[in-house]
Scaffold this active site. Structure first.
Site, short mmCIF file in Angstrom:
data_model
loop_
_atom_site.label_atom_id
_atom_site.label_comp_id
_atom_site.label_asym_id
_atom_site.label_seq_id
_atom_site.Cartn_x
_atom_site.Cartn_y
_atom_site.Cartn_z
N GLY A 1 -14.15 4.08 -11.29
CA GLY A 1 -14.33 4.08 -9.85
C GLY A 1 -13.93 2.69 -9.45
O GLY A 1 -14.37 1.73 -10.05
N CYS A 2 -13.03 2.51 -8.50
CA CYS A 2 -12.36 1.21 -8.46
C CYS A 2 -11.80 0.84 -7.10
O CYS A 2 -12.05 1.49 -6.11
CB CYS A 2 -11.18 1.21 -9.43
SG CYS A 2 -11.42 2.24 -10.84
N ALA A 3 -11.02 -0.23 -7.16
CA ALA A 3 -10.29 -0.71 -5.98
C ALA A 3 -8.84 -0.86 -6.35
O ALA A 3 -8.52 -1.36 -7.42
CB ALA A 3 -10.83 -2.07 -5.57
N GLY B 1 -9.14 -3.36 -9.38
CA GLY B 1 -10.44 -3.85 -9.82
C GLY B 1 -11.20 -2.67 -10.37
O GLY B 1 -11.27 -1.62 -9.75
#
Lengths: 504, 148, 362
Positions: free
Chosen positions: C10-12, C182
């Protein structure tokens, strides 16, 4: 003459307080178990010829009847069970081959029950099938590895010609059950339900009755070793053709329709004499090797101008992976595999119970082998043989199947109670019989409705399971063994199935 | 108006329609009590006719121009203007059985119990579905308006 | 050391490109990814940059990670069998306190050996590079190829992306396209190779999501010779992009319709020719459908592509301003570097946003 040593299997239990002597039981039993005695004004029953089909029990308006297994007082013996002893006695008395209907009733391992499904949580949202699209549409047939695109036009177009496909709205088809083994009304119910539900049914080796030509677009016709009813018109009417090499209930031997069930209509449709047993040869006598199969496949494709998929149906046996691979390379567009629990109208009991392997293992082996060889896209895999519910179907697809065939489940939906006496032709539910008095008991409107209900219910359940896994298109479930886990399976079994044990 | 029609191709000759008709018109309306205890239970108002290859249930057709209404000397047989059904008033009937003789469908019979008057289908007195239709195990009876 | 179990993310993500091919520094991408700090948890961050090696642009730049000196030695021996090495050096870094336990980071500028091109006459040069990369990743235990494209590189590791960017001295590079990631893995991950972007040839993928079709995508790719060894979804996405766009030569919009296939109920309403085309794609490429939530930014030398899954279960916003194209998980990540873009919109499910390098550039 000496007496029979055989004891009755069942006893009829009648609650005299509830019996109103309406005589429905006497009228409805094709085995003459019940009768009304005028003199004593009572109903009588003789369990001797009862086959436990539950017809009288179901129709009795006061619920006064039940069938009980006759308690056997043989000395308990784990090896020489009552069943084993009875089989020997029957053969001693008749000198004949013991026949049975339906699939094996022996406790072979059911791998479906040892495979569990995944669900998504937190990191990947599960999908709600009642509110979001959930796609079950499936195409069966040969597919290319890639598509050639022509970019010269304003909008790019696909130039690759894709071979004929069967388009299914649900990944469930009705298995091959011949007109002859089952009744006209049963066939009609299957045909109509297929048409209304967007799927297909299979004629089995019974040929195609003219009345059913209107359902041609939903019909898969079979070319079996007896070639019953195979004419150019037969091939023309169909949506697809299936060469039956074998069936799960009796690998290695041909179909068998006892003479009792060959009436005039059957005789015309199959092109055989009335009253004669229709026993198909064990092999196709023009298929003694894989290249012969290729010849037949292409003969059928030529005869239908390559407009219909031509598939092959094989039994699940020891080298099923190699046979499947060979069939695909021989040109089969669809490979149908029938496992040991497949049903039949009549088979020698000993073959039904002892020959073949469970479909779960066969499916995993075939799917893996075709992928290893890089030819998995060249044919669709359809599996059969004891598919009992939507969980079995979901697991089958996750193991690698494109779709499933259901036979016994469809019959049970229409009223079959699996009494295994199909070969007598006296099916009380109007399914496995040609006797017009019995055939009318299956109202095709009701039969069609029940089959459609079954498909609908299972489709909804499959969508629920897919949604729980976070998958909204069936092509993402197909062959996705990562969503399966095994419980109580040995390392070897896990290996063959290609799945991890639960907990890992 | 809605009438009961038989589908002979799926009638299995079980006669459960007759059984349920009896129960519907019995005192207790309980199948076991009706058959075991009610000695004066009514006869069925529809009958399953059986031939060699076929069977089907026969009942009053509620004819538009009913001969039984014309023949009835006490006015017990009436055509209900609103529902279209031909009704039979048991209090007025004297058991002359002229209706039995003139009915073209053979759908009226002599009652065998009680006052032994005429007995015929009354569409279960206006229920949404007559019980013979509702309880036929093979849907061989339908209750529909065919505009006839 | 490497991830032996499956790790969802789960990220950017963020991507910035100049369609004119104008080179610019790393400060925009750094601000963009830094503002999304809380979408990550410090266990992975990375960047891909295109146009950073203009003098050596004809050579494949292999960015390598080694967990041990033995890994370096073994990998170099293997690489030399495939490639002629023009030059190699340590990837320049500066110490950043929070970035610890780094592997040995080395880069090589290579070209495929002529004799190999003859030996594998039926493979393209790119196929041979892919072969070499798979070989190294599979057979050399302590080595990993982070990127293998020309005139581009992937810089990634365990840490917040801002810190990783600082560590790799990204302020010393100029590129016409930058992407960043990220990571928020739900298991601890100590392995630098597991961070995003995932690179193969000049493809780089940053990815927010979890692929529920992973099990079948992996088996499907095996048919075409791609071995998925790294147990991450991103690896599978990268190989699928390589297969569909490079090997099968599907244009972007059709590749997007394979990866994020339109729904049947929409296809059924289209004109017949379009229907048949989409039906054919779904029939043939069912194993390549990516099911489950995702938003990805795909980088390559000529294009930057942003794509959402077919029912948009992950956020993605895109914007254009003059020659600049922006894509990111959050609007804030775009506004912080471009406060007034001429257009800004939420990317639609299954419809790719494509930024294309103009022909006269690069």
């Amino acid at each position: 003459m000496s007496i029979s040593h055989l004891l009755d299997d069942y006893q009829m239990v009648r609650d005299e307080e509830r019996c109103i002597k309406c005589q429905v039981c006497a009228r409805q039993c094709a085995n003459n178990v019940h009768w009304y005695d005028e003199e004593s004004d009572k109903m009588n029953s003789d369990g001797g010829s009862c086959v436990a089909c539950q017809r009288c029990v179901t129709l009795c308006p006061t619920d006064a009847l039940s069938v009980r297994r006759r308690p056997t007082s043989f000395r308990t013996n784990a090896n020489w069970t009552a069943e084993v002893q009875t089989a020997i006695v029957k053969q001693a008395e008749t000198g004949g081959v013991l026949l049975s209907g339906m699939g094996t009733d022996q406790p072979h391992p059911i791998y479906w029950d040892k495979i569990l499904l995944n669900a998504s949580q937190v990191t990947n949202p599960s999908i709600d099938p009642l509110r979001e699209p959930m796609e079950l549409r499936t195409y069966l047939g040969r597919k290319p590895d890639r598509l050639e695109i022509d970019f010269s036009a304003y909008t790019p177009t696909v130039t690759t010609r894709i071979d004929a496909q069967l388009k299914l709205e649900v990944p469930i088809l009705f298995s091959a059950m011949s007109y002859g083994s089952i009744s006209y009304n049963a066939c009609l119910s299957l045909a109509r339900a297929s048409r209304d539900s967007g799927t297909f049914y299979n004629t089995g080796e019974g040929g195609l009755h003219k009345d059913f030509y209107e359902y041609g677009p939903n019909t898969i016709v079979q070319v079996a070793s007896g070639r019953f009813g195979v004419t150019p018109e037969y091939l023309r009417q169909a949506a697809a053709i299936e060469i039956k090499i074998g069936q799960g209930a009796k690998p290695g031997i041909g179909g068998h329709l006892p003479g009792e069930k060959v009436n005039r209509a059957i005789s015309e449709t199959r092109m055989i004499p009335e009253g004669s047993d229709a026993i198909s040869p064990a092999p196709h006598h023009d298929i003694y090797s894989i290249e012969d199969l290729r010849q037949l496949i292409y003969a059928l494709k030529e005869a239908t101008a390559y407009t219909k998929p031509v598939g092959v149906k094989i039994s699940a046996v020891h080298n099923v992976a190699a046979i499947a691979s060979g069939s695909v390379r021989a040109g089969a567009d669809i490979v149908a595999i029938d496992g040991i629990r497949g049903g039949t109208g009549a088979a020698p009991t000993v073959i039904r119970d002892n020959v073949g392997i469970p479909i779960e293992l066969a499916l995993a082996a075939v799917d893996s082998r075709l992928r290893e060889e890089g030819i998995r896209n060249q044919a669709s895999i359809v599996v059969a043989g004891g598919i009992r519910n939507s969980a079995d179907i979901t697991k089958a697809i996750a193991l690698g199947a494109d779709a499933v065939y259901i036979g016994t489940s469809a019959l049970i939906a229409m009223g079959c109670h699996v009494c295994q006496k199909c070969y007598t032709g006296r099916c009380n539910w109007g399914i496995a019989t040609q006797d017009p008095d019995l055939v009318r008991r299956l109202n095709p409107e009701i039969g069609t409705r029940r089959l459609k209900n079954l498909l609908r219910a299972w489709s909804l359940e499959i969508k629920e399971m897919m949604g729980a896994m976070g998958v909204n298109a069936i092509e993402s479930l197909r062959g996705n063994r990562a969503h399966l886990r095994g419980v109580g399976l040995s390392d070897t079994e896990l290996n063959i199935l290609g799945i991890l044990p639960a907990g890992s | 108006m809605k009438r009961i029609y038989a589908k002979e191709e799926v009638c299995i000759g079980c006669r459960l329609c007759e059984v349920h008709c009896i129960v519907q018109h019995s005192h207790s309306r309980n199948i076991i009590k009706a058959f075991r205890d009610e000695l004066d239970r009514p006869s069925p108002r529809l009958f399953v006719e059986e031939g060699d290859a076929l069977s089907f249930a026969v009942q009053c057709r509620h004819c538009d121009d009913a001969p039984c209404v014309a023949a009835c000397m006490t006015g017990a047989m009436q055509k209900d203007e609103k529902t279209g059904a031909v009704t039979h008033d048991a209090d007025r009937c004297v058991g002359c059985w002229m209706c039995v003789m003139v009915c073209p469908a053979g759908a009226i019979r002599r009652g065998t119990t009680g006052d032994k008057i005429a007995s015929k289908c009354d569409l279960c007195g206006g229920e949404s579905e007559p019980v013979c239709v509702a309880r036929c195990p093979n849907e061989a009876l339908v209750y529909e308006d065919r505009g006839e | 050391m490497r991830d032996s179990f499956y790790i969802p993310s789960g990220c950017a993500i963020s991507g910035i490109m100049s369609e004119e091919g104008r080179l610019f520094g790393s400060d925009m991408i750094m601000s963009s990814i830094a503002i999304m700090h809380f979408r990550a948890n410090g266990l992975g961050g990375g960047f891909a940059a295109y146009g950073i090696y203009p003098e050596l642009k004809d050579y494949h730049a292999l960015h390598m990670m080694y967990d041990s000196p033995q890994g370096k030695a073994d990998a170099e021996e293997l690489l030399k069998r495939y490639f002629v090495v023009r030059t190699d050096e340590r990837i320049p870094t500066r110490p950043v306190p929070v970035v610890k336990n780094r592997p040995v980071l080395w880069r090589y500028f290579v070209s495929v050996r002529e004799e190999l091109k003859e030996l594998y006459y039926d493979l393209t040069e790119e196929d041979i590079v892919v072969k070499a990369v798979m070989d190294v990743n599979k057979s050399v235990h302590d080595a990993f190829v982070a990127s293998s494209g020309k005139n581009m590189g992937v810089f990634k590791g365990v840490g917040y992306p801002e810190d990783i960017g600082e560590f790799f001295k990204l302020d010393s590079y100029q590129a016409y396209m930058w992407t960043a990631h990220g990571r928020f893995p739900t298991n601890t991950s100590g392995w630098w190779g597991g961070a995003h972007p995932f690179g193969l040839l000049d493809w780089s993928i940053v990815h927010n999501g979890e692929i529920s079709s992973y099990g079948i995508n992996r088996r499907y790719l095996a048919n075409f010779g791609y071995e998925c060894l790294l147990h991450t979804d991103t690896e599978v996405i990268t190989y699928l992009v390589d297969l569909l766009m490079r090997k099968h030569e599907l244009p972007v919009d059709l590749a997007a319709k394979v990866l994020a296939a339109p729904l049947w109920k929409e296809i059924d309403r289209l004109p017949l020719a379009e229907q048949q085309k989409l039906e054919a794609l779904r029939m043939v490429y069912g194993g390549a459908l990516l099911n489950g939530p995702f938003s990805i930014v795909v980088g390559s030398s000529r294009m930057m592509i942003g794509l959402n899954d077919r029912i948009k279960l992950r956020p993605m916003v895109a914007a254009r301003d003059h020659d600049m194209v922006f894509m990111a998980s959050e609007e804030a990540a775009i506004k912080v570097v471009c406060p007034n873009p001429s257009s800004i919109w939420a990317v639609k499910a299954g419809e790719p946003v494509v930024a294309v390098l103009k022909d006269h550039a690069a």
